[in-house]
Design a protein around this motif. Structure first.
Motif, PDB file in Angstrom:
ATOM      1  N   ALA A   1     -36.804  20.898  91.305  1.00 49.93           N
ATOM      2  CA  ALA A   1     -36.687  21.080  92.758  1.00 49.93           C
ATOM      3  C   ALA A   1     -36.008  22.410  93.038  1.00 49.93           C
ATOM      4  CB  ALA A   1     -35.877  19.943  93.377  1.00 49.93           C
ATOM      5  N   THR A   2     -36.367  23.015  94.166  1.00 49.06           N
ATOM      6  CA  THR A   2     -35.768  24.297  94.549  1.00 49.06           C
ATOM      7  C   THR A   2     -35.759  24.410  96.070  1.00 49.06           C
ATOM      8  OG1 THR A   2     -35.832  26.699  94.153  1.00 49.06           O
ATOM      9  CG2 THR A   2     -37.952  25.587  94.487  1.00 49.06           C
ATOM     10  N   SER A   3     -35.141  25.466  96.595  1.00 46.60           N
ATOM     11  CA  SER A   3     -35.048  25.619  98.054  1.00 46.60           C
ATOM     12  C   SER A   3     -35.073  27.084  98.450  1.00 46.60           C
ATOM     13  CB  SER A   3     -33.761  24.962  98.576  1.00 46.60           C
ATOM     14  OG  SER A   3     -32.625  25.621  98.044  1.00 46.60           O
TER      15      SER A   3
ATOM     16  N   LEU B   1     -41.221  31.097  95.038  1.00 47.21           N
ATOM     17  CA  LEU B   1     -42.586  30.661  95.365  1.00 47.21           C
ATOM     18  C   LEU B   1     -43.512  30.767  94.153  1.00 47.21           C
ATOM     19  CD1 LEU B   1     -42.866  32.172  98.952  1.00 47.21           C
ATOM     20  CD2 LEU B   1     -42.722  29.740  98.353  1.00 47.21           C
ATOM     21  N   ASP B   2     -43.296  31.785  93.303  1.00 43.83           N
ATOM     22  CA  ASP B   2     -44.066  31.882  92.055  1.00 43.83           C
ATOM     23  C   ASP B   2     -43.796  30.674  91.163  1.00 43.83           C
ATOM     24  OD1 ASP B   2     -45.262  34.255  92.717  1.00 43.83           O
ATOM     25  OD2 ASP B   2     -43.870  35.530  91.601  1.00 43.83           O
ATOM     26  N   ASN B   3     -42.514  30.299  91.083  1.00 41.55           N
ATOM     27  CA  ASN B   3     -42.144  29.128  90.275  1.00 41.55           C
ATOM     28  C   ASN B   3     -42.800  27.856  90.815  1.00 41.55           C
ATOM     29  OD1 ASN B   3     -40.517  30.576  88.514  1.00 41.55           O
ATOM     30  ND2 ASN B   3     -38.656  30.262  89.716  1.00 41.55           N
TER      31      ASN B   3
ATOM     32  N   PHE C   1     -46.637  28.047  89.898  1.00 42.21           N
ATOM     33  CA  PHE C   1     -47.048  28.010  88.490  1.00 42.21           C
ATOM     34  C   PHE C   1     -46.111  27.195  87.596  1.00 42.21           C
ATOM     35  CE2 PHE C   1     -48.291  32.229  90.238  1.00 42.21           C
ATOM     36  CZ  PHE C   1     -49.676  32.022  90.270  1.00 42.21           C
ATOM     37  N   GLY C   2     -45.000  26.718  88.158  1.00 41.14           N
ATOM     38  CA  GLY C   2     -43.979  26.101  87.298  1.00 41.14           C
ATOM     39  C   GLY C   2     -43.886  24.599  87.375  1.00 41.14           C
ATOM     40  N   ASN C   3     -44.897  23.939  87.967  1.00 43.34           N
ATOM     41  CA  ASN C   3     -44.916  22.470  87.996  1.00 43.34           C
ATOM     42  C   ASN C   3     -43.701  21.871  88.706  1.00 43.34           C
ATOM     43  OD1 ASN C   3     -46.233  20.031  87.438  1.00 43.34           O
ATOM     44  ND2 ASN C   3     -45.040  19.708  85.563  1.00 43.34           N
ATOM     45  N   TYR C   4     -43.271  22.510  89.790  1.00 46.70           N
ATOM     46  CA  TYR C   4     -42.168  21.968  90.586  1.00 46.70           C
ATOM     47  C   TYR C   4     -42.667  20.806  91.431  1.00 46.70           C
ATOM     48  CZ  TYR C   4     -38.473  25.315  89.548  1.00 46.70           C
ATOM     49  OH  TYR C   4     -37.481  26.027  88.930  1.00 46.70           O
TER      50      TYR C   4
ATOM     51  N   LYS D   1     -30.174  28.318  89.791  1.00 45.10           N
ATOM     52  CA  LYS D   1     -31.584  27.921  89.794  1.00 45.10           C
ATOM     53  C   LYS D   1     -32.279  28.360  88.507  1.00 45.10           C
ATOM     54  CE  LYS D   1     -32.094  27.980  94.808  1.00 45.10           C
ATOM     55  NZ  LYS D   1     -32.491  28.757  95.964  1.00 45.10           N
ATOM     56  N   LYS D   2     -32.022  29.605  88.103  1.00 48.91           N
ATOM     57  CA  LYS D   2     -32.663  30.106  86.895  1.00 48.91           C
ATOM     58  C   LYS D   2     -32.179  29.364  85.649  1.00 48.91           C
ATOM     59  CE  LYS D   2     -33.862  34.782  88.413  1.00 48.91           C
ATOM     60  NZ  LYS D   2     -33.804  36.220  88.108  1.00 48.91           N
ATOM     61  N   SER D   3     -30.930  28.892  85.695  1.00 48.10           N
ATOM     62  CA  SER D   3     -30.338  28.195  84.546  1.00 48.10           C
ATOM     63  C   SER D   3     -30.565  26.695  84.601  1.00 48.10           C
ATOM     64  CB  SER D   3     -28.831  28.493  84.480  1.00 48.10           C
ATOM     65  OG  SER D   3     -28.574  29.879  84.494  1.00 48.10           O
ATOM     66  N   LYS D   4     -31.196  26.235  85.692  1.00 46.77           N
ATOM     67  CA  LYS D   4     -31.467  24.802  85.889  1.00 46.77           C
ATOM     68  C   LYS D   4     -30.177  23.982  85.821  1.00 46.77           C
ATOM     69  CE  LYS D   4     -36.090  25.319  83.939  1.00 46.77           C
ATOM     70  NZ  LYS D   4     -36.986  25.003  82.826  1.00 46.77           N
ATOM     71  N   THR D   5     -29.202  24.462  86.545  1.00 48.82           N
ATOM     72  CA  THR D   5     -27.914  23.777  86.598  1.00 48.82           C
ATOM     73  C   THR D   5     -27.365  23.875  88.009  1.00 48.82           C
ATOM     74  OG1 THR D   5     -25.751  23.579  85.543  1.00 48.82           O
ATOM     75  CG2 THR D   5     -26.553  25.813  85.922  1.00 48.82           C
ATOM     76  N   SER D   6     -26.148  23.402  88.237  1.00 54.09           N
ATOM     77  CA  SER D   6     -25.547  23.459  89.568  1.00 54.09           C
ATOM     78  C   SER D   6     -24.749  24.749  89.734  1.00 54.09           C
ATOM     79  CB  SER D   6     -24.617  22.265  89.795  1.00 54.09           C
ATOM     80  OG  SER D   6     -23.474  22.373  88.988  1.00 54.09           O
ATOM     81  N   GLU D   7     -24.546  25.126  91.005  1.00 50.45           N
ATOM     82  CA  GLU D   7     -23.752  26.318  91.307  1.00 50.45           C
ATOM     83  C   GLU D   7     -22.318  26.137  90.812  1.00 50.45           C
ATOM     84  OE1 GLU D   7     -23.147  29.298  95.152  1.00 50.45           O
ATOM     85  OE2 GLU D   7     -24.315  27.456  95.340  1.00 50.45           O
ATOM     86  N   LYS D   8     -21.820  24.913  90.882  1.00 50.67           N
ATOM     87  CA  LYS D   8     -20.458  24.626  90.414  1.00 50.67           C
ATOM     88  C   LYS D   8     -20.321  24.954  88.928  1.00 50.67           C
ATOM     89  CE  LYS D   8     -17.009  20.913  90.137  1.00 50.67           C
ATOM     90  NZ  LYS D   8     -16.759  21.051  88.707  1.00 50.67           N
TER      91      LYS D   8
END
Length: 628
Positions: free
Chosen positions: A83-85, A99-101, A104-107, A465-472
């Motif tokens: 998921a992304t925003s 938007l590219d992700n 093409f990235g199966n989101y 987002k790039k690391s697939k983790t939380s901002e915290k």
């Protein structure tokens, strides 16, 4: 086991749906447009998240609540769901990457603020996505009769032209019949299947209590109910002061407002969620996305802005089905002052133009310029410089935000500057030892060139987002790197951000939205009067007053609200005799008498006034009544 329930159990660990979640899900899966009116706590997000997991493609979620979008994206990511925003304050290149992700990235989920639909190039990119569902959260924002109308919501209907067979799911927790009709028409819903859940909460009793000693009354309330509690206040100072007062009395309290850093918000939220602090004192910045089942009491220390907000905030109590209380504390003087202040703070055309022009001057934006420029902003400094009233100016800025002329991010922000002070070789060695930090560090190095030579401003949200983790988690890693003297770290704190969504055109900019301003003032006045009527009504069950407001069928009187209890209160003479009997033992304060005799404030004060006039009691230096 059906597939809906299988997905619910696998990703959300729930064993059953709430009524009418599964019916909504099935209607969406059948390809229907759906309108769902579910009260606060009704589990709206499950209604689009579960079917999205069953369908091919990506679910587009449109929401005006940045904090809620962040919360839901993080929660989905924790469940290993992609998921992304796209929210305010990120660059065009970052949006293109997102938007590219998605393409093409199966989101599975893309969260989008409605203002983004006003950018044609983003809409063009959305057309290229395999969108399975379009979910519109806070759908009442599309209606001029709603309590939070946003013109940018009117752009959503354009998506219907591009995705004619994609099911649209409109969700809201508050809509009158007029707003419901508006939502269906303005979103272009085709023969929508309509679902609603009763607004009646039988386990929740509503109390309006008149008292001149609000803090004393709060002490009484939290002493009686030592369970998780939310106390809503109107400003940051009240937040801190009330929490401090409760802690001084020995209660465990924390606070939450828009002026806290992300780290502080998360820390205080967890203290309360984990019952390490039982009382949360908060502004209305707290609540969206908060789902704590065992909240016993929600107290409003000041008048709410409207009954929609009041219902949503009170509705955070009793979600586990146990008896719970919504308590609004007020007094005659506060109501009188509120009426005066309400009309003083309504903004007119002249004041709106003044604020808009001063804002542009403040940031030195020339006529015809300013589009997509982003500035840090301190409201108090701005008002001091131009001698503007703070609250009225805040209202004007909020209006400009709702009209999409500007975007104001009122949350407290942290800008992070950093520079690696060790060589790249040493950094690589560190990553080889600390494998759990490697992904975050690698993405920082890839994203920001020159970070060994210069201090660079980094976007922790993008890195997360790039690391697939939380901002915290990103911030925690940066703090560790600083402790190990690997980086130099600077955190720059700002009250808020202002993003200009249009070029400066002064009168032309403002004139086109004046009709919305006039309509907003009419609506605000109507809703304010409804709040006053709810508080002052002495002849109707409070539960039924709320049901009537939301066009719901009324029930027999609830028997537990402040009105219903007052109907059955003891006769004044009996109250006087009970107080006299109690005072023969020892002197007592008003609160002590209320608690001992289980009296309302009104009953106690009325009886004591009678006794004072008859010279049967007096008050000592400790504010205690004693018999003469």
């Amino acid at each position: 086991m059906n597939k809906n329930l299988e997905i619910l159990q696998k990703h959300w660990k729930h064993n059953s749906f709430r009524e009418p979640q599964e019916q909504i899900i099935n209607a969406v899966l059948e390809g229907n447009d759906v309108f769902a009116l579910l009260p606060t706590g009704g589990g709206k997000s499950i209604c689009f998240q579960v079917p999205a997991m069953l369908l091919d493609g990506i679910c587009l979620v449109i929401s005006p609540l940045i904090a809620l979008m962040k919360d839901q994206v993080e929660n989905l990511q924790k469940r290993d769901i992609k998921a992304t925003s796209i929210i305010g304050g990120i660059s065009q290149n970052e949006i293109i990457d997102i938007l590219d992700n998605c393409q093409f990235g199966n989101y599975k989920f893309l969260y989008l603020s409605p203002e983004r639909l006003e950018q044609d190039w983003i809409v063009e990119r959305l057309k290229q996505l395999p969108i399975s569902i379009i979910a519109i959260d806070e759908a009442h924002c599309v209606s001029q009769w709603g309590h939070d109308f946003r013109p940018s919501y009117l752009k959503i209907s354009k998506l219907k032209e591009h995705f004619p067979t994609t099911p649209f799911l409109a969700l809201t927790a508050s809509a009158t019949e007029k707003v419901k009709i508006d939502i269906i028409e303005n979103l272009g819903l085709k023969n929508p299947v309509y679902f609603s859940k009763s607004f009646e909460r039988k386990n929740l009793s509503y109390h309006v209590l008149f008292t001149d000693d609000k803090l004393g009354k709060i002490k009484t309330i939290v002493t009686k109910n030592q369970n998780p509690t939310i106390i809503y206040v109107r400003n940051r100072k009240s937040c801190i002061d009330t929490s401090y007062y409760l802690n001084q009395l020995g209660f465990t309290s924390t606070y939450y407002h828009g002026g806290l850093s992300y780290k502080e918000k998360e820390q205080n939220r967890l203290l309360w969620m984990e019952n390490k602090c039982l009382i949360m004192v908060a502004t209305n910045a707290f609540g969206m996305g908060i789902d704590k089942a065992d909240v016993k009491t929600v107290v409003h220390l000041q008048l709410p802005e409207n009954l929609e907000n009041y219902y949503q905030e009170v509705g955070r109590a009793g979600r586990n089905g146990d008896k719970a209380f919504g308590i609004l504390l007020t007094n005659t003087q506060e109501i009188t002052n509120a009426k005066k202040q309400f009309f003083l703070n309504l903004i007119d055309k002249t004041f709106l133009k003044t604020v808009y022009n001063k804002l542009n001057n403040y940031f030195r934006i020339a006529y015809g310029e300013g589009f997509n420029e982003d500035f840090t902003f301190n409201l108090n400094q701005f008002c001091n410089q131009y001698q503007l009233p703070v609250l009225k100016t805040h209202n004007a800025l909020q209006f400009l935000d709702r009209q999409s002329i500007i975007t104001i991010q009122n949350m407290y922000s942290e800008k992070i500057q950093m520079q690696f002070i060790l060589s790249s070789k040493e950094v690589i060695r560190y990553m080889s030892i600390h494998k759990n930090e490697e992904e975050i560090i690698t993405n920082i190095l890839r994203t920001y060139s020159g970070i060994f030579e210069n201090e660079i401003l980094i976007n922790t949200s993008l890195v997360a987002k790039k690391s697939k983790t939380s901002e915290k988690n990103v911030v925690d890693v940066l703090n560790k790197l600083e402790q190990h003297q690997i980086i130099m770290l600077k955190i720059i704190n700002n009250d808020s951000h202002v993003i200009f969504n249009e070029v400066r055109e002064d009168d032309l900019t403002i004139n086109k939205v004046i009709r919305f301003l006039e309509h907003q003032n009419e609506l605000k006045t109507e809703k304010f009067n409804k709040v006053i009527a709810f508080i002052e009504d002495q002849t109707t069950c409070k539960n039924n007053l709320l049901l009537t407001y939301f066009n719901q069928e009324t029930s027999p009187d609830c028997g537990s609200c402040s009105y219903c209890l007052s109907k059955n209160k003891r006769k004044p003479q009996n109250t006087i005799q009970a107080i006299i009997k109690e005072l023969t033992k020892e002197a007592k304060t008003v609160n002590e008498l209320e608690n001992k005799l289980v009296l309302s404030t009104e009953e106690t004060i009325f009886a004591l006034q009678q006794l004072l006039e008859q010279n049967k009691v007096a008050i000592n230096n400790y504010n205690k009544f004693y018999l003469l």
